[in-house]
Scaffold this active site. Structure first.
Site, PDB file in Angstrom:
ATOM      1  N   ARG A  92     -16.017  10.167   7.094  1.00  0.00           N
ATOM      2  CA  ARG A  92     -14.595  10.209   6.761  1.00  0.00           C
ATOM      3  C   ARG A  92     -13.908   8.946   7.274  1.00  0.00           C
ATOM      4  O   ARG A  92     -14.421   8.247   8.141  1.00  0.00           O
ATOM      5  CB  ARG A  92     -13.954  11.457   7.350  1.00  0.00           C
ATOM      6  CG  ARG A  92     -14.588  12.755   6.851  1.00  0.00           C
ATOM      7  CD  ARG A  92     -14.034  13.949   7.585  1.00  0.00           C
ATOM      8  NE  ARG A  92     -14.630  15.207   7.122  1.00  0.00           N
ATOM      9  CZ  ARG A  92     -15.747  15.727   7.626  1.00  0.00           C
ATOM     10  NH1 ARG A  92     -16.375  15.093   8.610  1.00  0.00           N
ATOM     11  NH2 ARG A  92     -16.223  16.860   7.169  1.00  0.00           N
ATOM     12  N   LYS A 116     -14.638  14.754  12.722  1.00  0.00           N
ATOM     13  CA  LYS A 116     -13.207  15.015  12.592  1.00  0.00           C
ATOM     14  C   LYS A 116     -12.822  16.405  13.066  1.00  0.00           C
ATOM     15  O   LYS A 116     -11.815  16.575  13.745  1.00  0.00           O
ATOM     16  CB  LYS A 116     -12.789  14.831  11.133  1.00  0.00           C
ATOM     17  CG  LYS A 116     -11.312  15.054  10.868  1.00  0.00           C
ATOM     18  CD  LYS A 116     -10.990  14.852   9.402  1.00  0.00           C
ATOM     19  CE  LYS A 116      -9.511  15.118   9.132  1.00  0.00           C
ATOM     20  NZ  LYS A 116      -9.184  14.931   7.686  1.00  0.00           N
ATOM     21  N   HIS A 190     -11.458   8.540   0.304  1.00  0.00           N
ATOM     22  CA  HIS A 190     -12.255   9.768   0.281  1.00  0.00           C
ATOM     23  C   HIS A 190     -13.134   9.829  -0.966  1.00  0.00           C
ATOM     24  O   HIS A 190     -14.140  10.553  -0.974  1.00  0.00           O
ATOM     25  CB  HIS A 190     -11.348  10.990   0.339  1.00  0.00           C
ATOM     26  CG  HIS A 190     -12.014  12.202   0.906  1.00  0.00           C
ATOM     27  ND1 HIS A 190     -12.418  12.300   2.217  1.00  0.00           N
ATOM     28  CD2 HIS A 190     -12.375  13.379   0.324  1.00  0.00           C
ATOM     29  CE1 HIS A 190     -12.981  13.472   2.425  1.00  0.00           C
ATOM     30  NE2 HIS A 190     -12.973  14.140   1.293  1.00  0.00           N
ATOM     31  N   ARG A 193     -16.613   8.857  -0.074  1.00  0.00           N
ATOM     32  CA  ARG A 193     -17.422   9.930   0.516  1.00  0.00           C
ATOM     33  C   ARG A 193     -18.005  10.808  -0.589  1.00  0.00           C
ATOM     34  O   ARG A 193     -19.182  11.184  -0.536  1.00  0.00           O
ATOM     35  CB  ARG A 193     -16.566  10.773   1.462  1.00  0.00           C
ATOM     36  CG  ARG A 193     -17.265  12.001   2.041  1.00  0.00           C
ATOM     37  CD  ARG A 193     -16.340  12.690   3.044  1.00  0.00           C
ATOM     38  NE  ARG A 193     -16.807  14.000   3.441  1.00  0.00           N
ATOM     39  CZ  ARG A 193     -17.671  14.220   4.438  1.00  0.00           C
ATOM     40  NH1 ARG A 193     -18.163  13.224   5.121  1.00  0.00           N
ATOM     41  NH2 ARG A 193     -18.030  15.452   4.751  1.00  0.00           N
ATOM     42  N   HIS A 217     -21.559  19.242   6.672  1.00  0.00           N
ATOM     43  CA  HIS A 217     -20.886  20.452   6.211  1.00  0.00           C
ATOM     44  C   HIS A 217     -21.438  21.660   6.961  1.00  0.00           C
ATOM     45  O   HIS A 217     -22.654  21.783   7.140  1.00  0.00           O
ATOM     46  CB  HIS A 217     -21.098  20.657   4.713  1.00  0.00           C
ATOM     47  CG  HIS A 217     -20.297  19.721   3.869  1.00  0.00           C
ATOM     48  ND1 HIS A 217     -20.645  19.397   2.570  1.00  0.00           N
ATOM     49  CD2 HIS A 217     -19.147  19.043   4.124  1.00  0.00           C
ATOM     50  CE1 HIS A 217     -19.757  18.564   2.076  1.00  0.00           C
ATOM     51  NE2 HIS A 217     -18.848  18.329   2.994  1.00  0.00           N
ATOM     52  N   TYR A 226     -21.181  19.381  -5.298  1.00  0.00           N
ATOM     53  CA  TYR A 226     -21.602  18.095  -5.851  1.00  0.00           C
ATOM     54  C   TYR A 226     -22.730  18.250  -6.863  1.00  0.00           C
ATOM     55  O   TYR A 226     -23.119  17.259  -7.490  1.00  0.00           O
ATOM     56  CB  TYR A 226     -22.048  17.162  -4.725  1.00  0.00           C
ATOM     57  CG  TYR A 226     -20.935  16.806  -3.770  1.00  0.00           C
ATOM     58  CD1 TYR A 226     -19.974  15.862  -4.101  1.00  0.00           C
ATOM     59  CD2 TYR A 226     -20.828  17.434  -2.531  1.00  0.00           C
ATOM     60  CE1 TYR A 226     -18.952  15.541  -3.226  1.00  0.00           C
ATOM     61  CE2 TYR A 226     -19.809  17.121  -1.648  1.00  0.00           C
ATOM     62  CZ  TYR A 226     -18.874  16.176  -2.002  1.00  0.00           C
ATOM     63  OH  TYR A 226     -17.861  15.864  -1.137  1.00  0.00           O
TER      64      TYR A 226
END
Length: 264
Positions: A92, A116, A190, A193, A217, A226
């Protein structure tokens, strides 16, 4: 819906409306449809009445052609190193901009970032190409003089103008906005990413669990978004399938049909 609810509330207060506001508030307590006819069966609701389901959209990624144009629009080694590291590691923006010089491991070609959400230091692999651009950026002496070792606690990304200050999100966003104006695009940090994740998912040699580990994740469901097939890719593969079918020789007829044709 908020306007309609206020409309009915106004008429309820003035005594000219229905006895019950037909538009419930979002997250309103109590059972939905509690004022309905108790003789009728109760219908379960998964969301508030009159509230439409938001369609799930595939994450927006950057195509290879647009990525090449974006990378060519960068004017410094620092910006090229940042973009190469973004698109290869999938970290990120806040994680990458918060890196220190000690977070680089050129031998293993990995970086260390503070996650994060959990604020845990985690190791993330990156591409060899990104480390080449990092070396070119560090050789310019913005972080430390080229003939001196890097200070471990110093910020890795700094401004190019003197006095050097830690690079902020607004500053790197301004760099990307200038490139967007040149290309006529609307690429965000973003999106890089998402591009990293889409590239790894499309590689048959990488398992979906590996992609989950790189993106960090907690749930595999967050990574599976994705795997959604893009319409353009689906059309291209379908047309290629039909072209292979058309180029293939026709199948041989069954012997029974061949004998019948000879009798005729």
């Amino acid at each position: 819906l908020a306007v309609l609810r206020r409309f009915y509330e106004f008429h309820l207060a003035s005594g000219r409306g229905p006895l019950v506001n037909p538009v419930p508030a979002a997250g309103e307590g109590g059972r939905q449809g509690a004022h309905g006819n108790p003789l009728l069966p109760f219908a379960a609701h998964r969301r508030g009445p009159y509230r439409q389901k938001v369609p799930t959209q595939a994450p927006r990624s950057v195509s290879d052609e647009l990525w090449n144009e974006l990378f060519a629009a960068m004017t410094s080694h620092r910006d090229r190193a940042i973009l190469a590291l973004y698109v290869s590691s999938g970290v990120r923006a806040s994680e990458l901009l918060g890196m220190r010089c000690a977070d680089l491991d050129f031998a293993r070609q990995v970086i260390t970032v503070i996650s994060k959400g959990s604020r845990i230091r985690e190791t993330v692999p990156a591409s060899p190409d990104s480390f080449v651009w990092i070396r070119l950026y560090l050789a310019e002496g913005h972080v430390a003089p080229p003939d001196q070792p890097l200070p471990p606690d110093a910020p890795l990304w700094v401004t190019l103008r003197r006095p050097c200050r830690p690079l902020t999100y607004s500053a790197i966003r301004a760099v990307l906005n200038r490139a967007n104006d040149t290309l006529g695009a609307n690429i965000t940090l973003h999106d890089l990413r998402h591009t990293c994740a889409a590239r790894m998912v499309a590689d048959p040699g990488i398992a979906i669990t590996d992609v989950q580990a790189v993106l960090r994740h907690k749930s595999l469901a967050s990574t599976q978004v994705y795997t959604t097939v893009k319409l353009d890719d689906l059309i291209d593969r379908s047309l290629a399938h039909h072209a292979r079918r058309a180029a293939a020789p026709p199948p041989r007829p069954h012997p029974a049909y061949a004998a019948a044709d000879l009798d005729v």
